[in-house]
Design an enzyme around this catalytic site. Structure first.
Site, PDB file in Angstrom:
ATOM      1  N   HIS A  71       0.897  -1.205   0.118  1.00 41.29           N
ATOM      2  CA  HIS A  71       0.007  -0.084  -0.060  1.00 41.29           C
ATOM      3  C   HIS A  71       0.897   1.278   0.009  1.00 41.29           C
ATOM      4  O   HIS A  71       1.536   1.237   0.907  1.00 41.29           O
ATOM      5  CB  HIS A  71      -0.851   0.045   1.299  1.00 41.29           C
ATOM      6  CG  HIS A  71      -1.851  -1.317   1.392  1.00 41.29           C
ATOM      7  ND1 HIS A  71      -1.394  -2.426   2.028  1.00 41.29           N
ATOM      8  CD2 HIS A  71      -2.996  -1.516   0.906  1.00 41.29           C
ATOM      9  CE1 HIS A  71      -2.200  -3.173   2.147  1.00 41.29           C
ATOM     10  NE2 HIS A  71      -3.295  -2.620   1.506  1.00 41.29           N
ATOM     11  N   TYR A 106      -9.872  -5.433  -7.561  1.00 37.15           N
ATOM     12  CA  TYR A 106     -10.551  -6.599  -6.925  1.00 37.15           C
ATOM     13  C   TYR A 106     -10.984  -6.555  -5.511  1.00 37.15           C
ATOM     14  O   TYR A 106     -10.935  -5.721  -4.563  1.00 37.15           O
ATOM     15  CB  TYR A 106      -9.573  -7.778  -6.944  1.00 37.15           C
ATOM     16  CG  TYR A 106      -8.476  -7.726  -5.842  1.00 37.15           C
ATOM     17  CD1 TYR A 106      -8.609  -8.661  -4.805  1.00 37.15           C
ATOM     18  CD2 TYR A 106      -7.326  -6.909  -6.035  1.00 37.15           C
ATOM     19  CE1 TYR A 106      -7.657  -8.771  -3.876  1.00 37.15           C
ATOM     20  CE2 TYR A 106      -6.373  -6.999  -4.979  1.00 37.15           C
ATOM     21  CZ  TYR A 106      -6.592  -7.895  -3.974  1.00 37.15           C
ATOM     22  OH  TYR A 106      -5.702  -8.141  -3.097  1.00 37.15           O
TER      23      TYR A 106
END
Length: 179
Positions: A71, A106
């Site tokens: 991230h 996703y």
């Protein structure tokens, strides 16, 4: 001295940043959409690095997956985040970092009910050495033939993270570094 918590960037459905949350608390049964990235690392022989997630990972412990994911911090460039994470997770310095699937997104739920919900551009990169992974991130690793990996994921999807299967299915052309 207090350690600064790692933050993730929360996103609106259109991908616009709408805030931040502590990474340690964001992955739950109701994980909000957030920014991530995924990277497939190749060596000089054209083999791709696959890693088996450490058994202590909160989501998908012990499954095989792409080289690494992560991230970006708030305001961090994706290229900088990829370099930071490659060093932290795998002990690698990367070259030729390129976007392969810029619009990959996703949502998946693991066996414990924890949700991954990410806008997650996929990158390729090259490594010039073998990894020296952090034990809290990676249980095992291997350099494999890309075609063999695609076949293994198709034959035994339960042994792999769901996102690697979706990424390989979305790949246009041959599964190799983007030139």
């Amino acid at each position: 001295m207090t350690e600064t918590p790692e933050l993730v960037v929360l996103l609106a459905d259109d991908g616009t940043p709408v805030g931040t949350a502590e990474k340690a608390t964001v992955h739950t049964h109701e994980t909000p959409l957030h920014q991530a990235f995924s990277c497939h690392v190749f060596d000089e022989h054209g083999r791709v690095l696959v890693t088996r997630r450490a058994l202590g990972k909160k989501t998908w412990p012990g499954v095989w997956t792409n080289s690494f994911c992560g991230h970006p911090a708030p305001g961090e460039d994706l290229a900088e985040a990829i370099a930071r994470r490659a060093e932290r997770e795998l002990g690698l310095t990367l070259t030729e970092v390129r976007v392969a699937l810029p619009d990959f997104r996703y949502r998946a739920i693991d066996a414990s009910g924890v949700v991954e919900n990410e806008i997650c551009p996929v990158f390729t990169a090259r490594a010039t050495s073998d990894p020296r992974p952090a034990a809290d991130e990676v249980a095992e690793w291997a350099w494999v033939d890309p075609a063999a990996l695609k076949g293994a994921v198709e034959a035994t999807p339960f042994a792999y993270s769901p996102w690697i299967g979706w990424q390989l299915a979305a790949w246009q052309g041959s599964y190799a570094p983007v030139s």
